[in-house]
Design an enzyme around this catalytic site. Sequence first.
Site, short mmCIF file in Angstrom:
data_model
loop_
_atom_site.label_atom_id
_atom_site.label_comp_id
_atom_site.label_asym_id
_atom_site.label_seq_id
_atom_site.Cartn_x
_atom_site.Cartn_y
_atom_site.Cartn_z
CB CYS A 35 62.33 32.46 40.79
SG CYS A 35 61.43 34.25 41.01
CG HIS B 36 69.99 32.49 46.59
ND1 HIS B 36 69.41 33.79 45.79
CD2 HIS B 36 69.77 33.54 48.04
CE1 HIS B 36 69.24 34.81 46.95
NE2 HIS B 36 69.34 34.74 47.63
CG ASN C 231 73.19 34.09 44.05
OD1 ASN C 231 72.34 33.59 43.52
ND2 ASN C 231 73.39 34.93 43.51
N GLY D 114 75.11 38.95 41.90
CA GLY D 114 72.97 39.11 41.68
C GLY D 114 73.59 41.13 41.58
NE ARG D 115 69.40 41.86 46.09
CZ ARG D 115 69.41 41.85 46.33
NH1 ARG D 115 68.24 43.20 47.32
NH2 ARG D 115 69.42 40.49 47.93
#
Length: 328
Positions: free
Chosen positions: A92, A163, A203, A225-226
């Site tokens: 993050c 990610h 991801n 995710g989104r």
Amino acid sequence: MTWKFSVAPMMDWTDRHCRVFHRLMSRRARLYTEMLTTGAIIHGDRARLLGFDASEHPVALQLGGSDPRDLVTAAEIGEQFGYDEINLNVGCPSDRVKDGRFGACLMAEPALVAEGVAAMKRAVRIPVTLKCRIGIDDQDPEVALDTLARGVIAAGADALVVHARKAWLNGLSPKENRDIPPLDYDRVYRLKAALPDVPIIINGGITSLAEAMRHLAHVDGVMLGRAAYQEPWRLLTVDSELFGETAPHATMKDVFAEMLPYIERQLAEGTRLHSITRHFVGAFHGVPGARAFRRHLAENGVRPGADIDVLREAIARVDDRAPAAVAA
């Protein structure tokens, strides 16, 4: 234990209501909490922060933190609450995360991350996993990701979610970090080739199950995710397309029919309707009445005392004859 398909942990989005909703579309998807800091878990209202519905399993608790002792305490609490996995956030990029010495900035401290993983592995019986980026700022992703991955695997990590973007902690906002750094899926594929016995989950920027299946030729799992949150109808075909199993429900209306009793229980406990229905904005896709559904919830779901009838009325605006679209 499979990480073949999961819905990403997303701040302010993947709360307990969202996860119940997602679970009704897929029995097999692995679900994750929002990132919760070790401090919040140790000192906060645990029932509010960590409580979840039994239907959510398999569900993982994502932690934000760097102090090994605090990570152990938080992981033990998560295990006691019944979570199926502890996932450490090393990806993050938000400013408050950086200030608190957790999230993506920890990619600069791989030895500390490995120490935290090792400590949690000694303390809990459930899997301990990691979610990271391919690197931060001026790091060379070949070196940075390899160093972090080998360190945490040696420490006992059960899987690694990557990610496939760098995080630029200096110069980009958290929102920009989700889109601007270029995707490098090949870097994640190379990590899997180098660590053939380690579950590697990819991801970042994946928008459909068709894309997910292409990635599965190279890695062990895909995390959406989104695309999963903003277009939840995509989850309706996860079980059939990725696992060869019958989906729990054929249409989104069927999903809502089963979710209504949960919502009624939550309202009776004092939860506001909007806290739940805010996750439904993208539920209907290409279906006549979808816009009327969204408008009705937006205008009426936020009102004080809004009850289950608001949702029923919104659903009634969707054409019964048109099944919810399936993922393309």
